[in-house]
Design a protein around this motif. Sequence first.
Motif, short mmCIF file in Angstrom:
data_model
loop_
_atom_site.label_atom_id
_atom_site.label_comp_id
_atom_site.label_asym_id
_atom_site.label_seq_id
_atom_site.Cartn_x
_atom_site.Cartn_y
_atom_site.Cartn_z
N ILE A 26 5.81 -1.76 -3.70
CA ILE A 26 5.08 -2.62 -4.64
C ILE A 26 3.74 -1.96 -4.98
CG2 ILE A 26 6.16 -4.86 -4.18
CD1 ILE A 26 4.07 -5.36 -2.00
N PRO A 27 3.79 -0.83 -5.71
CA PRO A 27 2.54 -0.16 -6.07
C PRO A 27 1.70 -1.04 -6.98
CG PRO A 27 4.37 0.73 -7.37
CD PRO A 27 4.96 -0.21 -6.36
N LYS A 28 0.39 -0.96 -6.79
CA LYS A 28 -0.53 -1.73 -7.64
C LYS A 28 -1.28 -0.78 -8.55
CE LYS A 28 -4.86 -2.76 -8.64
NZ LYS A 28 -6.01 -1.85 -8.75
N PHE A 59 -3.83 -1.13 -12.31
CA PHE A 59 -4.31 -1.83 -13.51
C PHE A 59 -4.49 -0.84 -14.65
CE2 PHE A 59 -6.31 -5.45 -10.88
CZ PHE A 59 -5.18 -6.23 -11.03
N ASN A 60 -3.96 0.37 -14.46
CA ASN A 60 -4.13 1.42 -15.47
C ASN A 60 -2.78 1.68 -16.16
OD1 ASN A 60 -3.62 4.41 -16.02
ND2 ASN A 60 -5.85 4.32 -15.97
N ALA A 79 1.83 10.62 -6.07
CA ALA A 79 2.14 9.19 -6.08
C ALA A 79 3.64 8.97 -6.28
CB ALA A 79 1.34 8.48 -7.18
N SER A 128 -6.43 1.50 -2.05
CA SER A 128 -7.69 1.99 -2.64
C SER A 128 -8.60 2.47 -1.51
CB SER A 128 -8.36 0.88 -3.44
OG SER A 128 -8.80 -0.11 -2.55
N SER A 142 0.82 -1.21 0.00
CA SER A 142 0.00 0.00 0.00
C SER A 142 0.86 1.27 0.00
CB SER A 142 -0.95 0.02 1.21
OG SER A 142 -1.72 -1.15 1.25
N PRO A 143 1.90 1.30 -0.83
CA PRO A 143 2.80 2.46 -0.79
C PRO A 143 2.14 3.74 -1.27
CG PRO A 143 3.30 1.12 -2.71
CD PRO A 143 2.28 0.35 -1.91
N LEU A 144 0.96 3.61 -1.91
CA LEU A 144 0.23 4.79 -2.38
C LEU A 144 -0.99 5.06 -1.50
CD1 LEU A 144 0.28 3.88 -6.19
CD2 LEU A 144 1.76 5.52 -5.01
N GLY A 145 -1.06 4.32 -0.40
CA GLY A 145 -2.22 4.50 0.48
C GLY A 145 -3.41 3.67 0.05
N GLU A 177 3.56 5.77 -14.90
CA GLU A 177 3.83 6.89 -13.98
C GLU A 177 4.59 6.40 -12.74
OE1 GLU A 177 0.32 9.25 -12.92
OE2 GLU A 177 1.11 9.48 -10.89
N ASN A 178 4.15 5.27 -12.20
CA ASN A 178 4.74 4.78 -10.95
C ASN A 178 6.17 4.28 -11.13
OD1 ASN A 178 2.31 5.40 -9.78
ND2 ASN A 178 1.54 3.29 -9.81
N ARG A 203 -0.94 4.88 -15.28
CA ARG A 203 -0.43 4.94 -13.91
C ARG A 203 0.68 3.90 -13.67
NH1 ARG A 203 -5.89 6.50 -13.10
NH2 ARG A 203 -6.67 4.41 -12.66
P1 A2P Z 1 -5.62 1.78 -10.41
O1 A2P Z 1 -5.36 0.31 -10.38
O2 A2P Z 1 -6.91 2.14 -11.04
O3 A2P Z 1 -4.45 2.58 -10.95
P2 A2P Z 1 -1.46 0.76 -3.44
O4 A2P Z 1 -0.38 0.40 -4.41
O5 A2P Z 1 -1.02 1.68 -2.35
O6 A2P Z 1 -2.17 -0.45 -2.91
O7 A2P Z 1 -2.56 1.64 -4.23
C1 A2P Z 1 -3.30 1.08 -5.25
C2 A2P Z 1 -4.44 2.01 -5.59
O8 A2P Z 1 -3.93 3.25 -6.07
C3 A2P Z 1 -5.31 1.46 -6.66
O9 A2P Z 1 -6.63 1.86 -6.38
C4 A2P Z 1 -4.78 2.13 -7.93
O10 A2P Z 1 -5.81 2.27 -8.87
C5 A2P Z 1 -4.35 3.48 -7.41
N1 A2P Z 1 -3.18 4.04 -8.11
C6 A2P Z 1 -2.10 3.38 -8.59
N2 A2P Z 1 -1.20 4.22 -9.09
C7 A2P Z 1 -1.70 5.47 -8.96
C8 A2P Z 1 -1.24 6.77 -9.31
N3 A2P Z 1 -0.06 6.94 -9.89
N4 A2P Z 1 -2.05 7.81 -9.02
C9 A2P Z 1 -3.24 7.64 -8.43
N5 A2P Z 1 -3.74 6.44 -8.07
C10 A2P Z 1 -2.98 5.36 -8.32
#
Ligand code: A2P
Length: 282
Positions: free
Chosen positions: A240-242, A244-245, A225, A194, A189-192, A251-252, A248
């Motif tokens: 380990i950012p997740k 499916f876009n 992010a 969902s 959950s490095p991006l906080g 971007e990550n 993004r």
């Molecule tokens: P999505 O899969 O639609 O990109 P974490 O890695 O902390 O578990 O966060 C995952 C969540 O953050 C998913 O809901 C993902 O949605 C969303 N997310 C991933 N990358 C980004 C980004 N660069 N900016 C905003 N939201 C992101």
Amino acid sequence: TPKGTCLESVKIAIDTGYRHIDGAFVYYNEHEVGQAIREKIAEGKIKREDIFYCGKLWNTCHPPELVRPTLEKTLKILQLDYVDLYIIELPMAFKPGDAIYPKDENGKFIYHETDLCATWEAMEACKDAGLAKSIGVSNFNRRQLEMILNKPGLKYKPVSNQVECHPYFTQPKLLEFCRQHDIVIVGYSPLGTSRDASWVNVSSPPLLKDPVLNAIGKKYNKTAAQVALRFSIQRGVVVIPKSFNPQRIRENFQIFDFSLTEKEMKEIEALNKNVRYVELLM
Ligand code: A2P
């Protein structure tokens, strides 16, 4: 996960440059991850040894005699010969069986008494058999890590501990303990994560809306992010950012062309709220 989404995402990730893939049997998409890796190998884009795949031992499989067969099942789903890292997903065990979340007639989880040290010995045997290159743990606190580290006859210590870690939950004490013991922290959950209230504590504000992360991002022409990910890797936490876009996912990955100053690192560290998004109430 909609069918095929994971396959496509992993292929885009590999093309983008990602090599570390974090998976688990309980994500129910390991077959697609394995397929993506195998397709990219067949294309000549990567070799198997370029990929670092992490698999996880689920709670219902802690009894030592179940560990190797469980990993073998994962390898069969992936259609790979080994995983690079195999970790105990959670320190507590559920009753073995087909139910992933076994519950009694009152809806309460059915736990199972096992000895984590015995589970660990079975993990060590998986490494010796070549089914896992390295072994580690996840969601372990200091006391649980010490149980393993102090186990008489310990053959391999955990190489990593995967825990929630990001600017709102920076884990300073656990990070320091793990540093002292050469255990890598892998931050989930490095991006906080969902905002899915079924498993996320949504009373904690969304990380990526944070004004400090956004202001620092502006300076570098980066998103909140990217700043959050950069902050973690710069303090030695694997991320380990997740996503499916496709946009993004790319971007990550664009976080290696800038660095945060010491002052900015301190500012972000000060955002720590000591509140988890993923409370794992079970
Ligand atoms: P999505 O899969 O639609 O990109 P974490 O890695 O902390 O578990 O966060 C995952 C969540 O953050 C998913 O809901 C993902 O949605 C969303 N997310 C991933 N990358 C980004 C980004 N660069 N900016 C905003 N939201 C992101």
